[in-house]
Scaffold this motif. Structure first.
Motif, PDB file in Angstrom:
ATOM      1  N   GLY A  51       2.413   1.697  -3.319  1.00  0.00           N
ATOM      2  CA  GLY A  51       1.616   2.318  -4.447  1.00  0.00           C
ATOM      3  C   GLY A  51       1.314   3.567  -4.309  1.00  0.00           C
ATOM      4  O   GLY A  51       1.230   4.457  -5.191  1.00  0.00           O
ATOM      5  N   ALA A  52       1.243   4.049  -2.853  1.00  0.00           N
ATOM      6  CA  ALA A  52       0.943   5.298  -2.418  1.00  0.00           C
ATOM      7  C   ALA A  52       1.975   6.358  -2.934  1.00  0.00           C
ATOM      8  O   ALA A  52       1.899   7.362  -3.585  1.00  0.00           O
ATOM      9  CB  ALA A  52       0.414   5.451  -1.099  1.00  0.00           C
ATOM     10  N   TYR A  72      -4.948  -1.334  -8.207  1.00  0.00           N
ATOM     11  CA  TYR A  72      -3.997  -1.609  -7.003  1.00  0.00           C
ATOM     12  C   TYR A  72      -4.511  -1.300  -5.618  1.00  0.00           C
ATOM     13  O   TYR A  72      -4.028  -2.231  -4.810  1.00  0.00           O
ATOM     14  CB  TYR A  72      -2.760  -0.594  -7.672  1.00  0.00           C
ATOM     15  CG  TYR A  72      -1.604  -0.903  -6.659  1.00  0.00           C
ATOM     16  CD1 TYR A  72      -0.526  -1.710  -7.343  1.00  0.00           C
ATOM     17  CD2 TYR A  72      -1.232  -0.291  -5.383  1.00  0.00           C
ATOM     18  CE1 TYR A  72       0.711  -2.131  -6.671  1.00  0.00           C
ATOM     19  CE2 TYR A  72      -0.113  -0.841  -4.705  1.00  0.00           C
ATOM     20  CZ  TYR A  72       0.783  -1.734  -5.237  1.00  0.00           C
ATOM     21  OH  TYR A  72       1.891  -2.082  -4.479  1.00  0.00           O
ATOM     22  N   GLU A  73      -5.106  -0.311  -5.696  1.00  0.00           N
ATOM     23  CA  GLU A  73      -5.690  -0.083  -4.154  1.00  0.00           C
ATOM     24  C   GLU A  73      -6.759  -0.997  -3.713  1.00  0.00           C
ATOM     25  O   GLU A  73      -6.808  -1.285  -2.604  1.00  0.00           O
ATOM     26  CB  GLU A  73      -6.276   1.328  -4.212  1.00  0.00           C
ATOM     27  CG  GLU A  73      -5.353   2.318  -4.201  1.00  0.00           C
ATOM     28  CD  GLU A  73      -5.869   3.791  -4.365  1.00  0.00           C
ATOM     29  OE1 GLU A  73      -6.970   4.000  -4.585  1.00  0.00           O
ATOM     30  OE2 GLU A  73      -5.163   4.997  -4.353  1.00  0.00           O
ATOM     31  N   LYS A  74      -7.511  -1.556  -4.746  1.00  0.00           N
ATOM     32  CA  LYS A  74      -8.299  -2.812  -4.436  1.00  0.00           C
ATOM     33  C   LYS A  74      -7.752  -3.771  -4.162  1.00  0.00           C
ATOM     34  O   LYS A  74      -7.927  -4.645  -3.027  1.00  0.00           O
ATOM     35  CB  LYS A  74      -9.184  -2.826  -5.699  1.00  0.00           C
ATOM     36  CG  LYS A  74     -10.588  -3.992  -5.637  1.00  0.00           C
ATOM     37  CD  LYS A  74     -11.647  -3.233  -4.872  1.00  0.00           C
ATOM     38  CE  LYS A  74     -12.112  -2.155  -5.647  1.00  0.00           C
ATOM     39  NZ  LYS A  74     -13.277  -1.582  -4.988  1.00  0.00           N
ATOM     40  N   GLY A 113       0.891  -1.197   0.183  1.00  0.00           N
ATOM     41  CA  GLY A 113      -0.088  -0.087  -0.178  1.00  0.00           C
ATOM     42  C   GLY A 113       0.741   1.184  -0.053  1.00  0.00           C
ATOM     43  O   GLY A 113       0.584   1.951  -0.642  1.00  0.00           O
ATOM     44  N   ARG A 126       2.308   6.456  -7.485  1.00  0.00           N
ATOM     45  CA  ARG A 126       1.797   7.464  -7.922  1.00  0.00           C
ATOM     46  C   ARG A 126       2.239   8.312  -8.751  1.00  0.00           C
ATOM     47  O   ARG A 126       3.413   8.380  -8.658  1.00  0.00           O
ATOM     48  CB  ARG A 126       1.305   8.420  -6.304  1.00  0.00           C
ATOM     49  CG  ARG A 126       0.711   9.573  -6.512  1.00  0.00           C
ATOM     50  CD  ARG A 126      -1.113   9.365  -6.287  1.00  0.00           C
ATOM     51  NE  ARG A 126      -1.300   8.786  -5.295  1.00  0.00           N
ATOM     52  CZ  ARG A 126      -2.537   7.999  -5.247  1.00  0.00           C
ATOM     53  NH1 ARG A 126      -3.433   7.871  -6.266  1.00  0.00           N
ATOM     54  NH2 ARG A 126      -2.858   7.438  -3.944  1.00  0.00           N
ATOM     55  N   VAL A 147      -4.830  -4.063  -2.643  1.00  0.00           N
ATOM     56  CA  VAL A 147      -4.393  -3.873  -1.317  1.00  0.00           C
ATOM     57  C   VAL A 147      -5.435  -4.030  -0.146  1.00  0.00           C
ATOM     58  O   VAL A 147      -5.222  -4.844   0.747  1.00  0.00           O
ATOM     59  CB  VAL A 147      -3.520  -2.554  -1.119  1.00  0.00           C
ATOM     60  CG1 VAL A 147      -3.247  -2.421   0.275  1.00  0.00           C
ATOM     61  CG2 VAL A 147      -2.418  -2.282  -1.923  1.00  0.00           C
ATOM     62  N   PHE A 148      -6.672  -3.586  -0.507  1.00  0.00           N
ATOM     63  CA  PHE A 148      -7.559  -3.481   0.497  1.00  0.00           C
ATOM     64  C   PHE A 148      -8.099  -5.092   0.656  1.00  0.00           C
ATOM     65  O   PHE A 148      -8.113  -5.468   1.633  1.00  0.00           O
ATOM     66  CB  PHE A 148      -9.148  -2.938  -0.202  1.00  0.00           C
ATOM     67  CG  PHE A 148     -10.365  -2.920   0.747  1.00  0.00           C
ATOM     68  CD1 PHE A 148     -10.255  -2.135   1.764  1.00  0.00           C
ATOM     69  CD2 PHE A 148     -11.299  -3.755   0.245  1.00  0.00           C
ATOM     70  CE1 PHE A 148     -11.540  -2.479   2.524  1.00  0.00           C
ATOM     71  CE2 PHE A 148     -12.329  -3.968   1.114  1.00  0.00           C
ATOM     72  CZ  PHE A 148     -12.666  -3.256   2.300  1.00  0.00           C
ATOM     73  N   TYR A 169      -2.704  -6.721  -8.812  1.00  0.00           N
ATOM     74  CA  TYR A 169      -1.349  -6.317  -8.633  1.00  0.00           C
ATOM     75  C   TYR A 169      -0.703  -5.955 -10.195  1.00  0.00           C
ATOM     76  O   TYR A 169      -0.195  -5.077 -10.344  1.00  0.00           O
ATOM     77  CB  TYR A 169      -0.461  -6.648  -7.534  1.00  0.00           C
ATOM     78  CG  TYR A 169      -0.793  -6.456  -6.375  1.00  0.00           C
ATOM     79  CD1 TYR A 169      -0.976  -5.387  -5.389  1.00  0.00           C
ATOM     80  CD2 TYR A 169      -0.863  -7.476  -5.218  1.00  0.00           C
ATOM     81  CE1 TYR A 169      -1.322  -5.115  -4.202  1.00  0.00           C
ATOM     82  CE2 TYR A 169      -1.342  -7.293  -3.858  1.00  0.00           C
ATOM     83  CZ  TYR A 169      -1.551  -6.049  -3.411  1.00  0.00           C
ATOM     84  OH  TYR A 169      -1.722  -5.908  -2.225  1.00  0.00           O
ATOM     85  N   MET A 223      -4.393   2.905 -10.568  1.00  0.00           N
ATOM     86  CA  MET A 223      -4.153   2.925  -9.328  1.00  0.00           C
ATOM     87  C   MET A 223      -5.420   2.538  -8.522  1.00  0.00           C
ATOM     88  O   MET A 223      -5.186   1.886  -7.332  1.00  0.00           O
ATOM     89  CB  MET A 223      -4.086   4.609  -9.049  1.00  0.00           C
ATOM     90  CG  MET A 223      -3.668   4.755  -7.566  1.00  0.00           C
ATOM     91  SD  MET A 223      -2.141   3.895  -7.005  1.00  0.00           S
ATOM     92  CE  MET A 223      -0.876   4.947  -7.548  1.00  0.00           C
ATOM     93  N   GLY A 224      -6.505   2.654  -9.031  1.00  0.00           N
ATOM     94  CA  GLY A 224      -7.730   2.021  -8.445  1.00  0.00           C
ATOM     95  C   GLY A 224      -7.649   0.507  -8.396  1.00  0.00           C
ATOM     96  O   GLY A 224      -8.078   0.030  -7.342  1.00  0.00           O
TER      97      GLY A 224
END
Length: 123
Positions: A21-22, A37-39, A18, A26, A41-42, A87, A34-35
């Motif tokens: 990614g941030a 990738y964030e999904k 995470g 970025r 991680v979540f 990822y 990015m969305g």
């Protein structure tokens, strides 16, 4: 396998990925990637926490170690296949990887349904 340690390691990796990614991705990934990738991680975070929690239940006498191993195996499979494919999709842009993502989702569902089944049987 030590499922508690596995869950803790996966949680640490979720934080690392995470942060990467941030800070590292970025500006390098478009908004869609990015969305995605964030999904990833979540979902890794939530299901790794699930592995950690489920790994403790046999120690409380809730159900057997074999039951916990079965649930944790499906949750781990989901993390690897679902989050892993997301990822890779995010960083490579290869949309074909999205075709295997649902297999990981099915692993998550099977793991949670099995957990419910095992918990219902002891209630």
């Amino acid at each position: 396998m030590n499922w508690s340690a596995t869950g803790a390691i996966l949680l640490a990796l979720a934080v690392i990925l995470g942060a990467f990614g941030a800070h590292g991705l970025r500006g390098r990934l478009d908004a869609y990637s990015m969305g995605v990738y964030e999904k990833a991680v979540f979902y890794q975070f939530v299901h790794s926490l699930g592995i950690l929690i489920v790994s403790i239940l046999p120690k409380t006498g809730t159900f057997s170690g074999l039951s916990a191993t079965t649930v944790c195996t499906f949750l781990l499979g989901g993390v690897v296949i679902f989050s892993g494919s997301l990822y890779l999709l995010a960083v490579t842009g290869n949309r074909m990887l999205g075709a295997i993502t649902p297999i990981g989702g099915v692993c998550f569902i099977v793991g949670w349904v099995l957990l419910a089944w095992y918990l219902r049987r002891v209630a």
